[in-house]
Design a protein around this motif. Structure first.
Motif, PDB file in Angstrom:
ATOM      1  N   TYR A  64      31.193  42.020  49.366  1.00 29.49           N
ATOM      2  CA  TYR A  64      30.493  41.108  48.467  1.00 29.49           C
ATOM      3  C   TYR A  64      29.121  40.798  49.046  1.00 29.49           C
ATOM      4  CZ  TYR A  64      34.788  40.024  45.883  1.00 29.49           C
ATOM      5  OH  TYR A  64      35.916  40.085  45.107  1.00 29.49           O
ATOM      6  N   ASP A  89      25.000  36.403  48.731  1.00 33.66           N
ATOM      7  CA  ASP A  89      24.619  35.393  47.731  1.00 33.66           C
ATOM      8  C   ASP A  89      25.418  35.503  46.430  1.00 33.66           C
ATOM      9  OD1 ASP A  89      23.507  37.769  46.859  1.00 33.66           O
ATOM     10  OD2 ASP A  89      21.510  36.935  46.488  1.00 33.66           O
ATOM     11  N   SER A  90      26.562  36.205  46.460  1.00 35.72           N
ATOM     12  CA  SER A  90      27.353  36.413  45.236  1.00 35.72           C
ATOM     13  C   SER A  90      28.167  35.188  44.827  1.00 35.72           C
ATOM     14  CB  SER A  90      28.316  37.593  45.419  1.00 35.72           C
ATOM     15  OG  SER A  90      29.338  37.258  46.356  1.00 35.72           O
ATOM     16  N   GLY A  91      28.374  34.275  45.761  1.00 43.22           N
ATOM     17  CA  GLY A  91      29.216  33.115  45.446  1.00 43.22           C
ATOM     18  C   GLY A  91      30.685  33.362  45.740  1.00 43.22           C
ATOM     19  N   HIS A  92      30.994  34.502  46.329  1.00 43.38           N
ATOM     20  CA  HIS A  92      32.385  34.808  46.661  1.00 43.38           C
ATOM     21  C   HIS A  92      32.859  33.917  47.800  1.00 43.38           C
ATOM     22  CE1 HIS A  92      35.560  36.980  48.907  1.00 43.38           C
ATOM     23  NE2 HIS A  92      36.044  37.055  47.691  1.00 43.38           N
ATOM     24  N   GLU A  93      34.050  33.384  47.639  1.00 39.65           N
ATOM     25  CA  GLU A  93      34.681  32.601  48.690  1.00 39.65           C
ATOM     26  C   GLU A  93      35.921  33.348  49.151  1.00 39.65           C
ATOM     27  OE1 GLU A  93      35.376  28.571  47.475  1.00 39.65           O
ATOM     28  OE2 GLU A  93      33.377  28.408  46.590  1.00 39.65           O
ATOM     29  N   ALA A  94      36.053  33.520  50.456  1.00 37.27           N
ATOM     30  CA  ALA A  94      37.200  34.239  51.017  1.00 37.27           C
ATOM     31  C   ALA A  94      38.499  33.634  50.494  1.00 37.27           C
ATOM     32  CB  ALA A  94      37.166  34.192  52.539  1.00 37.27           C
ATOM     33  N   ALA A 150      39.544  33.591  47.472  1.00 38.06           N
ATOM     34  CA  ALA A 150      39.477  33.166  46.067  1.00 38.06           C
ATOM     35  C   ALA A 150      40.202  34.173  45.182  1.00 38.06           C
ATOM     36  CB  ALA A 150      38.026  33.028  45.622  1.00 38.06           C
ATOM     37  N   SER A 160      27.389  38.145  40.987  1.00 38.96           N
ATOM     38  CA  SER A 160      27.684  36.726  41.155  1.00 38.96           C
ATOM     39  C   SER A 160      29.052  36.386  40.590  1.00 38.96           C
ATOM     40  CB  SER A 160      26.609  35.871  40.456  1.00 38.96           C
ATOM     41  OG  SER A 160      26.627  36.095  39.060  1.00 38.96           O
ATOM     42  N   ASP A 217      30.985  32.940  39.092  1.00 34.00           N
ATOM     43  CA  ASP A 217      30.841  31.558  38.636  1.00 34.00           C
ATOM     44  C   ASP A 217      32.239  31.042  38.292  1.00 34.00           C
ATOM     45  OD1 ASP A 217      30.422  29.157  37.253  1.00 34.00           O
ATOM     46  OD2 ASP A 217      28.558  29.874  36.339  1.00 34.00           O
ATOM     47  N   ALA A 218      32.847  30.335  39.239  1.00 33.81           N
ATOM     48  CA  ALA A 218      34.218  29.852  39.056  1.00 33.81           C
ATOM     49  C   ALA A 218      34.319  28.877  37.877  1.00 33.81           C
ATOM     50  CB  ALA A 218      34.721  29.193  40.337  1.00 33.81           C
TER      51      ALA A 218
END
Length: 123
Positions: free
Chosen positions: A9, A12-17, A19, A70, A72-73
């Protein structure tokens, strides 16, 4: 883009480990692709299996996580850094066993790695 980055990822993709992206809508630069059916990682090659619904005749596609622009949750979307036509033209995904086939994963990574660089759309 280095080849190995297709399997990571973007920072700056917004990925959270950890998730869970299952069920999120997947969008390309020019429209909706489908939704995340599942996430997998074999041979150090994390990827998403995307159910395209009727758009590509009910088939799924495999997308390396490096193609994700990106996440976006809140909006429940995963945006890709490519077009719908590019996703459709990727190596055909037929069975779940292909997610464990190193040669197949390499061919998918190579395909996406060779796509021309794209600018992020203006926000």
């Amino acid at each position: 883009m280095p080849m190995e980055s297709i399997w990571s990822y973007a920072a700056d993709s917004g990925h959270e480990a950890g998730a869970d992206l299952t069920g999120l809508t997947v969008v390309a630069d020019d429209g909706t692709v489908g939704h995340v059916d599942r996430q997998a990682e074999h041979f150090g090659m994390p990827h998403l299996v995307v159910d395209t619904g009727v758009w590509v005749f009910g088939r799924s596609v495999l997308v390396p996580v490096g193609v994700v622009r990106s996440i976006d949750a809140r909006a429940r979307t995963v945006a890709l850094n490519c077009t719908r036509a590019q996703v459709k033209a990727a190596p055909r995904f037929r069975t779940d066993s292909e997610t464990m086939d190193r040669d197949y994963l390499v061919s998918v990574g190579d395909y996406y790695h060779r796509l021309p660089p794209r600018e992020s759309p203006a926000t």
